[in-house]
Write a protein that holds these residues in place. Sequence first.
Motif, PDB file in Angstrom:
ATOM      1  N   GLY A 131       0.806  -1.203   0.000  1.00  0.00           N
ATOM      2  CA  GLY A 131       0.000   0.000   0.000  1.00  0.00           C
ATOM      3  C   GLY A 131       0.843   1.258   0.000  1.00  0.00           C
ATOM      4  N   GLY A 132       1.863   1.275   0.850  1.00  0.00           N
ATOM      5  CA  GLY A 132       2.749   2.442   0.883  1.00  0.00           C
ATOM      6  C   GLY A 132       3.458   2.654  -0.440  1.00  0.00           C
ATOM      7  N   ALA A 133       3.932   1.562  -1.052  1.00  0.00           N
ATOM      8  CA  ALA A 133       4.616   1.665  -2.342  1.00  0.00           C
ATOM      9  C   ALA A 133       3.673   2.191  -3.417  1.00  0.00           C
ATOM     10  N   ALA A 134       2.420   1.711  -3.435  1.00  0.00           N
ATOM     11  CA  ALA A 134       1.456   2.173  -4.432  1.00  0.00           C
ATOM     12  C   ALA A 134       1.147   3.655  -4.254  1.00  0.00           C
ATOM     13  N   ILE A 135       1.030   4.101  -3.006  1.00  0.00           N
ATOM     14  CA  ILE A 135       0.775   5.526  -2.759  1.00  0.00           C
ATOM     15  C   ILE A 135       1.931   6.377  -3.270  1.00  0.00           C
ATOM     16  N   VAL A 136       3.149   5.957  -2.961  1.00  0.00           N
ATOM     17  CA  VAL A 136       4.331   6.714  -3.403  1.00  0.00           C
ATOM     18  C   VAL A 136       4.420   6.727  -4.928  1.00  0.00           C
ATOM     19  N   LEU A 137       4.234   5.571  -5.557  1.00  0.00           N
ATOM     20  CA  LEU A 137       4.292   5.509  -7.015  1.00  0.00           C
ATOM     21  C   LEU A 137       3.198   6.372  -7.648  1.00  0.00           C
ATOM     22  N   GLY A 138       2.015   6.351  -7.041  1.00  0.00           N
ATOM     23  CA  GLY A 138       0.937   7.187  -7.549  1.00  0.00           C
ATOM     24  C   GLY A 138       1.268   8.661  -7.459  1.00  0.00           C
ATOM     25  N   MET A 139       1.883   9.065  -6.365  1.00  0.00           N
ATOM     26  CA  MET A 139       2.250  10.476  -6.205  1.00  0.00           C
ATOM     27  C   MET A 139       3.375  10.861  -7.161  1.00  0.00           C
ATOM     28  N   ILE A 140       4.287   9.936  -7.425  1.00  0.00           N
ATOM     29  CA  ILE A 140       5.345  10.215  -8.404  1.00  0.00           C
ATOM     30  C   ILE A 140       4.742  10.351  -9.806  1.00  0.00           C
ATOM     31  N   TRP A 141       3.884   9.386 -10.158  1.00  0.00           N
ATOM     32  CA  TRP A 141       3.244   9.412 -11.482  1.00  0.00           C
ATOM     33  C   TRP A 141       2.378  10.657 -11.645  1.00  0.00           C
ATOM     34  N   ASN A 142       1.843  11.158 -10.546  1.00  0.00           N
ATOM     35  CA  ASN A 142       1.036  12.370 -10.562  1.00  0.00           C
ATOM     36  C   ASN A 142       1.782  13.545 -11.198  1.00  0.00           C
ATOM     37  N   GLY A 143       3.122  13.495 -11.183  1.00  0.00           N
ATOM     38  CA  GLY A 143       3.918  14.588 -11.747  1.00  0.00           C
ATOM     39  C   GLY A 143       3.692  14.791 -13.234  1.00  0.00           C
ATOM     40  N   TRP A 144       3.362  13.720 -13.960  1.00  0.00           N
ATOM     41  CA  TRP A 144       3.100  13.909 -15.386  1.00  0.00           C
ATOM     42  C   TRP A 144       1.753  13.352 -15.854  1.00  0.00           C
ATOM     43  N   PHE A 145       1.102  12.548 -15.023  1.00  0.00           N
ATOM     44  CA  PHE A 145      -0.250  12.075 -15.324  1.00  0.00           C
ATOM     45  C   PHE A 145      -1.065  12.291 -14.055  1.00  0.00           C
ATOM     46  N   PRO A 146      -1.635  13.496 -13.889  1.00  0.00           N
ATOM     47  CA  PRO A 146      -2.177  13.923 -12.593  1.00  0.00           C
ATOM     48  C   PRO A 146      -3.262  12.997 -12.035  1.00  0.00           C
ATOM     49  N   ILE A 147      -3.288  12.881 -10.720  1.00  0.00           N
ATOM     50  CA  ILE A 147      -4.352  12.155 -10.024  1.00  0.00           C
ATOM     51  C   ILE A 147      -5.680  12.842 -10.335  1.00  0.00           C
ATOM     52  N   ASN A 148      -6.616  12.083 -10.894  1.00  0.00           N
ATOM     53  CA  ASN A 148      -7.869  12.671 -11.354  1.00  0.00           C
ATOM     54  C   ASN A 148      -8.955  11.596 -11.342  1.00  0.00           C
ATOM     55  N   LYS A 149      -9.965  11.783 -10.525  1.00  0.00           N
ATOM     56  CA  LYS A 149     -11.028  10.790 -10.413  1.00  0.00           C
ATOM     57  C   LYS A 149     -11.868  10.712 -11.675  1.00  0.00           C
ATOM     58  N   SER A 150     -12.222  11.839 -12.263  1.00  0.00           N
ATOM     59  CA  SER A 150     -13.081  11.841 -13.446  1.00  0.00           C
ATOM     60  C   SER A 150     -12.430  11.148 -14.630  1.00  0.00           C
ATOM     61  N   LEU A 151     -11.106  11.276 -14.759  1.00  0.00           N
ATOM     62  CA  LEU A 151     -10.365  10.581 -15.814  1.00  0.00           C
ATOM     63  C   LEU A 151      -9.898   9.198 -15.371  1.00  0.00           C
ATOM     64  N   TRP A 152      -9.966   8.916 -14.071  1.00  0.00           N
ATOM     65  CA  TRP A 152      -9.503   7.666 -13.477  1.00  0.00           C
ATOM     66  C   TRP A 152      -8.074   7.376 -13.941  1.00  0.00           C
ATOM     67  N   THR A 153      -7.214   8.355 -13.768  1.00  0.00           N
ATOM     68  CA  THR A 153      -5.851   8.261 -14.280  1.00  0.00           C
ATOM     69  C   THR A 153      -5.075   7.133 -13.605  1.00  0.00           C
ATOM     70  N   SER A 154      -4.007   6.714 -14.247  1.00  0.00           N
ATOM     71  CA  SER A 154      -3.197   5.616 -13.716  1.00  0.00           C
ATOM     72  C   SER A 154      -2.616   5.964 -12.352  1.00  0.00           C
ATOM     73  N   SER A 155      -2.235   7.212 -12.157  1.00  0.00           N
ATOM     74  CA  SER A 155      -1.732   7.642 -10.853  1.00  0.00           C
ATOM     75  C   SER A 155      -2.839   7.557  -9.798  1.00  0.00           C
ATOM     76  N   TYR A 156      -4.053   7.861 -10.190  1.00  0.00           N
ATOM     77  CA  TYR A 156      -5.209   7.765  -9.290  1.00  0.00           C
ATOM     78  C   TYR A 156      -5.458   6.315  -8.895  1.00  0.00           C
ATOM     79  N   VAL A 157      -5.314   5.389  -9.842  1.00  0.00           N
ATOM     80  CA  VAL A 157      -5.487   3.964  -9.540  1.00  0.00           C
ATOM     81  C   VAL A 157      -4.494   3.532  -8.471  1.00  0.00           C
ATOM     82  N   LEU A 158      -3.231   3.877  -8.645  1.00  0.00           N
ATOM     83  CA  LEU A 158      -2.203   3.464  -7.688  1.00  0.00           C
ATOM     84  C   LEU A 158      -2.404   4.135  -6.334  1.00  0.00           C
ATOM     85  N   TYR A 159      -2.665   5.424  -6.348  1.00  0.00           N
ATOM     86  CA  TYR A 159      -2.806   6.183  -5.109  1.00  0.00           C
ATOM     87  C   TYR A 159      -3.977   5.658  -4.271  1.00  0.00           C
TER      88      TYR A 159
END
Length: 392
Positions: A254-282
């Motif tokens: 869980g901790g690793a997925a949160i960190v990876l999601g926050m890193i990915w957020n840098g170029w594919f932002p966390i977004n519920k409406s788009l259900w982005t890949s960073s959002y999935v991990l986070y």
Amino acid sequence: MQSTTQAAIETTHTVPLAEASGPGRLVSLDVFRGITVMAMILVNNPGSWGHIYGPLEHAKWHGCTPTDLIFPFFLFIVGVSIVYALDSAKQDSSRHSQLLLRIVKRSAILFGLGLFSALFPSFVFETVRIPGVLARIAVVFLVCGTVFVKTGWRTQAWLLGGILVLYNILMQVVPVPGFGPANLEPATNLGAWLDRLILGENHLWKSSKTWDPEGLLSTLPAIGTGLAGMLAGQWLRCRTLEPATKVAWLFVAGGAAIVLGMIWNGWFPINKSLWTSSYVLYTAGIALAMLAALYWLCDVHGYRAWTKPFLVYGVNAITVFFLSGLVPRLLQMIKVAGANGEPVGLRTWLYDTFFVPYFTPINASLAGAIVCVLIWLGILWVMYNRRIIIKV
């Protein structure tokens, strides 16, 4: 939902596929489901949509509020539930056809409920919204259930990673016809274009008409959320591991997925409406941590005295979600005289009479939502005590 003539009543020892956890089920999973659905009822039923506390609203676009965690938590739980409902039968390959038929049937029922909810009470098919929460649950259940029956955990893990990478490429590399380069804007991204092309604007979210938060393309990474839950469920089902080991590695994952999601957020932002890949991990990372904590408390140490309010929601989750969307509309169809003598819906009259005069606008809205949760809690409590579970 099955008709009463088909008997929708079961004991609490026989539970619906992917709604409650099944024989040998995790109490923690039922509690997690109950917490999630209770939160869903709270945020979906404010007294006034014009007065809502920030944490009880979705992020405007990029970002993640507590409310944005609810739907991915439910899809994650669907994934875990699939494992507990189907794992034993999966071992017998002669039963695969039967399992797949059950999965298709259950998915069709969920999709039908979603369509009915969107049509009620006007039943205007020309403008009915086709995507939606129940429709997405149906598709995720269909795909994840089929994948679980026919593949092993390694294939599922590779499929999860592949989906997240593919979706990122589609959304940020593929040009959008009629708009130019790939972008993540609400109405001009690739997913919005695809929804308009296939479904048409008349069948999308009425608040936007040009895009839908449960659109076709974004259902692909939503399947990834279900796959993450399936992987967690298989880890918990492993009989060769000690509970402490399971919990520790769930927290690590869980901790690793949160960190990876926050890193990915840098170029594919966390977004519920788009259900982005960073959002999935986070969101999957937070769900893993919550499931680990609840498993340790409820299933390993047996601390369950506090769980009943959530259990009564958890074992009839789809039922209360479906009915809680219909009842307010039914109440609004009943007209009574308002304060100025003009006819108003009964729900509006109840809110204006028993909440508005006694609270500030935003607290009146919150109080209305809390009372809604408590009313359903009372109904579900009676059902639970009578061992009534409505199969979906």
